[in-house]
Design an enzyme around this catalytic site. Structure first.
Site: not given
Ligand SMILES: Nc1ncnc2c1ncn2[C@@H]1O[C@H](COP(=O)(O)OP(=O)(O)O)[C@@H](O)[C@H]1O
Ligand SMILES: O=C(OP(=O)(O)O)[C@H](O)COP(=O)(O)O
Length: 395
Positions: A353, A197, A376, A35
């Site tokens: 994420g 999810k 996010g 970043r």
């Molecule tokens: N088949 C599965 N069973 C359980 N968890 C899973 C499976 N496939 C992926 N995951 C989990 O999903 C998580 C990420 O999900 P999510 O937070 O929705 O994705 P992102 O952060 O990329 O949007 C990871 O921690 C991964 O381990």
């Molecule tokens: O790291 C951030 O968000 P992200 O983990 O969703 O990418 C941003 O700096 C926003 O932080 P916040 O979710 O505490 O408002």
């Protein structure tokens, strides 16, 4: 949409909202400086114009003044990356800060203390925003990662810079990348959604069904779709209360002419651990006591073909439990396919994420077209929301 190029910053003080919310280890060292590196083009352009930069950011989610969240921990890293001396003040408003800002010469950079040491920041307090606004002549928002927050420094402050506010180049690039996927991208457009999810991705799915030609639903969320269609999923994760919705999404996709691709096989494990026993099984015939944790070989091939046939690709969410080495293969193979398609000329955007973490961990960062700096913020953009930080510049 006003960008940096609409302004000449000569002898101007730019008040720049950056997102320097970077991860630190227990020695307060920055473990991922993406970043900070990403904010460099904006800062460089302003300095080259003959302007000065006042950088403001949050770090973490402090409760009041907490030393561990001080931006002093990252000041040296910022200086190192920018290659310019960075002055640091131990506050973000007040007389000392105003004096430091007033004495800033062209070519100089001032880094303010963590904005969130004041609760007024997250509360979007107008008085606090006004105090910040006194520090600069032009407001630049380059904090895509925080653009979904209607905070004082990301949104409210913009109202004090009528005609003197713009997007930084990082924020402009993020907006452009999303636009490529959602509006202007060359067809066929493919979205790959994985992760754990369905519930966290529903709004995204519903929004992108109008924009894409193909949708891959992988990772843990696929099992809700498989079970809803009568498949046997053993102990795989599933949201039973979302099965109706899954069927409705499949119906909507058909009506909208979107081809949905769900894994046909999976790596099933007899325990949620890296050294579990594993076997390849059909996705809808997972034995009791086993759970699907990664994409199987037939699914990897199927997804490879769809990815290679696509000209615009969005990837959000891993295809398996990639944090465990034994179940990372599907995610790595998908990364390889996207890298190959990108090399062939496709535009690929990775955001949100865990997928960004996976892309960095497996070395695909420079093999895709764009990796978003927002988690996010990216997810909310894909949901079709106008982010408050972006709207405030456009007003
Ligand atoms: N088949 C599965 N069973 C359980 N968890 C899973 C499976 N496939 C992926 N995951 C989990 O999903 C998580 C990420 O999900 P999510 O937070 O929705 O994705 P992102 O952060 O990329 O949007 C990871 O921690 C991964 O381990
Ligand atoms: O790291 C951030 O968000 P992200 O983990 O969703 O990418 C941003 O700096 C926003 O932080 P916040 O979710 O505490 O408002």
């Amino acid at each position: 949409m006003k960008t940096l190029n609409d302004f000449n910053f000569e002898n101007k003080k730019a008040l720049i909202r950056v997102d320097f919310n970077v991860p630190l280890n227990d020695k307060f060292e920055v473990t991922d400086a993406t970043r900070i590196v990403s904010a460099k083009p904006t800062i460089t352009k302003i300095l080259e114009d003959g302007g000065s930069c006042i950088l403001m950011s949050h770090l973490g989610r402090p409760k009041g003044f907490q030393d561990e969240f001080s931006l002093k921990h990252i000041a040296a890293k910022v200086e190192d990356i920018l290659g310019v001396n960075v002055k640091f003040v131990l506050d973000c408003i007040g007389a000392d800060v105003e004096a430091a800002a007033a004495s800033l010469e062209p070519g100089e950079i001032l880094l303010l203390e963590n904005l969130r040491f004041y609760k007024e920041e997250t509360a979007g307090d107008v008085g606090f925003a006004e105090k910040l606004s006194k520090l600069g002549d032009i407001y630049v928002n380059d904090a895509f990662g925080t653009a979904h927050r209607a905070h004082a420094s990301t949104t409210i402050v913009a109202q004090f810079f009528e005609g003197k506010k713009c997007f930084g180049s990082l924020l402009a690039q993020e907006i452009d990348s999303i636009k490529k996927v959602m509006e202007t991208g060359e067809k066929p457009v493919l979205a790959i959604l994985g992760g754990a999810k369905v519930s966290s991705k529903i709004t995204i799915i519903e929004n992108i069904l109008d924009k894409v030609d193909h949708l891959i639903i992988g990772g843990g969320m696929a099992f809700t779709f498989v079970k809803a269609q009568g498949g046997k999923i053993g102990n795989s994760i599933c949201e039973d209360d979302k099965m109706e919705l899954a069927l409705d999404i499949l119906k909507q996709a058909k009506e909208k002419n979107v081809q949905i691709h769900i894994p046909v096989d999976t790596i099933a494990a007899d325990d949620f651990s890296n050294d579990a026993n594993k076997q390849v099984v059909d996705i809808n015939a997972i034995p009791d006591g086993w759970e699907g944790v990664d994409a199987g070989p037939k699914s990897i091939k199927l997804f490879h073909d769809v990815v290679l046939a696509s000209k615009t690709i969005l990837w959000n969410g891993p295809l398996g439990v990639f944090e465990m080495e034994s179940f990372a293969n599907g995610t790595i193979e998908l990364g390889n396919s996207i890298a190959e398609s990108t090399k062939n000329g496709a535009f690929s955007l990775v955001g949100g994420g865990d997928s960004v973490a996976a892309v960095k961990q497996f070395g695909f960062e420079n093999k895709v077209s764009y990796v978003s700096t927002g988690g996010g913020a990216m997810l909310e953009s894909l949901e079709g929301k106008t982010l408050p930080g972006i709207a405030a510049i456009l007003e």
